[in-house]
Design an enzyme around this catalytic site. Structure first.
Site, PDB file in Angstrom:
ATOM      1  N   ASP A   1      68.227  34.035  23.366  1.00  0.00           N
ATOM      2  CA  ASP A   1      69.702  33.239  23.792  1.00  0.00           C
ATOM      3  C   ASP A   1      69.399  31.538  22.350  1.00  0.00           C
ATOM      4  OD1 ASP A   1      71.366  31.848  25.676  1.00  0.00           O
ATOM      5  OD2 ASP A   1      70.323  30.263  26.547  1.00  0.00           O
TER       6      ASP A   1
ATOM      7  N   CYS B   1      76.226  31.292  24.840  1.00  0.00           N
ATOM      8  CA  CYS B   1      77.169  30.736  25.762  1.00  0.00           C
ATOM      9  C   CYS B   1      78.187  30.357  25.130  1.00  0.00           C
ATOM     10  CB  CYS B   1      76.691  29.748  26.617  1.00  0.00           C
ATOM     11  SG  CYS B   1      76.668  27.801  25.114  1.00  0.00           S
TER      12      CYS B   1
END
Length: 509
Positions: A169, A222
């Site tokens: 991530d 994100c």
């Protein structure tokens, strides 16, 4: 989110401020259609049905039964687990390359715990690492996790082809955070986007090197811009060719509406009412040719002894053993060549011999009438100084570079005038399994529990356990289904031994 307890190894709730979704297999339900459909599992702790409870004061969160994060943040975990339809392989090894604050790591550890596996949770930032450890301890997943602090761009160098799965991530520009009130989330100069993309490419390339052949890597961010998403995947495909294969996620249950033509997933806040997210999955078909074995030998050199240039910022550039990448270390600092750490993770602590292991078990059985955690697959006892630890054996063979901690503290020798008193970290992970009316459990009512959480001592109502307790013996404080602390009996009173860091004022039960 997970239910929290690695022992239960279950994925239970999609949580959104006062609402949850009861998830069924497969992991990802059509959660975006069902938010607010039912009341939260933690609603039992609310003052009344119409009052919202801050998560910091919620008993279910305090006891580690739930972990709160945006639903889109679980997409990477769902994509990774979907790659193993038969379940995790025995003694699976997983690398979470950028782990803090730990929401995804808790889910991965709960998944790996069922087969005696383990997760290496890496976080280069020391302050974020503290939050990571706290969350893993709170949710009971720390026994199956090792915490490291390295630059993940070197993960493939230190751990070549060691992991069955890697979750990256990646740090990014965070453009999707604009819907959370983050100012200037869209206002990034082109130079910053180029820097982020370059960093992500290096991280992703290192993650591929750390994968075993046949292993799965999930890449996520994100942010929205293609430079940090599709372009990174294109770079990997160009660099490694047929050594990797991008797997389509268009059939991931519950996420069909998020799929792109390339087989990636994209969340849009204005369409799905969640944080923006990008997710891609790839599988390693064969070695890339860049994996380097660990160089044997433990010769240590000072940075000023290495003949190389010194920059104006007083840093040295030091070449690794393969001579391909560089690592920057402070001038005068110690540079450890590969293999110069204290061996592998299993050798950082002394093994506990059978005789001492038997004494530890006896101490727990005498105090609590049970020893939860002792029979967990893949967990082994280790000693560090006067402390007994419980660690994942699946991670023992990994190089210990950057290792900050491995597993939980189980007990400490000769503390509190007891042979092997239970440590608070064991209480967080396993005390919920003790029988409710067991000899080592003190049952508190709500008022007593709130006072105990604030650091006060408690005088529990009479039970067989409290009546038979000897002064100085330990007991776990419990209110209903929630374990809230640990203490010792003295004159019918439970003296509070819960660490100050874990006390909570205003807890709502």
């Amino acid at each position: 989110w997970t239910c929290g307890r690695a022992a239960d190894a279950g994925f239970g709730y999609w949580v959104q401020r006062g609402a949850h979704y009861q998830a069924q297999r497969p992991l990802l339900p059509a959660a975006w259609q069902s938010f607010g459909a039912t009341a939260s599992s933690a609603s039992a702790s609310t003052k009344d049905a119409g009052t919202a409870v801050p998560w910091g004061q919620d008993a279910a969160h305090f006891a580690g039964h739930i972990y709160v994060q945006d639903a889109a943040s679980m997409l990477p975990v769902a994509a990774l687990l979907d790659a193993f339809p038969e379940g995790p392989p025995q003694s699976v090894r997983v690398l979470d390359a950028a782990a803090a604050p730990g929401g995804k790591t808790t889910a991965l550890a709960a998944w790996a715990a069922k087969v005696g596996g383990g997760v290496v949770a890496n976080e280069p930032n020391a302050f974020r690492r503290k939050a990571l450890v706290d969350n893993l301890l709170r949710t009971g997943t720390m026994p199956w996790t090792a915490i490291t602090q390295i630059d993940a761009r070197n993960a493939g160098k230190w751990w070549p082809e060691e992991f069955d799965a890697v979750l990256l991530d990646a740090p990014c520009s965070g453009e999707s955070l604009s819907n959370k009130g983050v100012r200037d989330a869209w206002d990034h100069p082109e130079s910053q986007l180029e820097y982020s993309s370059h960093l992500q490419r290096n991280l992703a390339a290192s993650a591929v090197r750390a994968l075993k052949v046949g292993g799965v890597m999930v890449y996520s961010t994100c942010t929205f811009n293609p430079k940090e998403n599709e372009n990174v995947l294109a770079f990997l495909q160009k660099t490694y060719g047929d050594a990797i294969e991008v797997e389509s996620l268009d059939d991931l249950a519950g996420a069909e509406r998020l799929a792109t033509p390339e087989g990636y997933l994209r969340c849009w806040p204005h369409l799905h009412d969640v944080q923006g997210f990008f997710v891609a999955r790839l599988r390693k078909k064969h070695s890339t040719g860049n994996e380097k074995a660990v160089v044997k030998g433990r010769k240590r050199r000072r940075a000023h002894q290495i003949e190389d240039w010194r920059g104006k910022d007083k840093w040295n550039r030091v070449f690794d053993n393969a001579g391909e990448d560089t690592q920057r270390v402070p001038v005068g600092g110690t540079y450890f060549r590969k293999g110069d750490t204290a061996g592998n993770m299993g050798k950082r602590m002394e093994p506990v011999n059978k005789k001492e292991a038997k004494r530890v078990r006896k101490a727990f059985m005498d105090t609590f009438g049970a020893f939860p955690g002792d029979d967990e697959p893949g967990l082994v006892l280790r000693r560090q100084s006067s402390e007994i630890w419980l660690c994942s054996d699946a991670l023992s063979g990994l190089d210990a570079t950057g290792l900050r901690r491995n597993g939980i503290r189980l007990a400490e020798m000769r503390a509190y005038n007891l042979a092997y008193p239970a440590h608070w970290e064991w209480t967080l992970s396993f005390a919920h399994r003790l029988p409710e009316n067991g000899i080592g459990v003190a049952l508190l009512n709500k008022q007593q529990a709130q006072q105990f959480c604030e650091g006060q001592n408690a005088q529990p109502d009479w039970t067989e356990a409290s009546a038979m307790a000897k002064d100085g013996m330990q007991a776990v404080a419990r209110c209903g289904q929630f374990v809230i602390g640990i203490g010792r009996w003295f004159g019918g009173q439970l003296r509070n031994d819960t660490p100050r860091h874990w006390r909570q004022e205003g807890l709502i039960l």
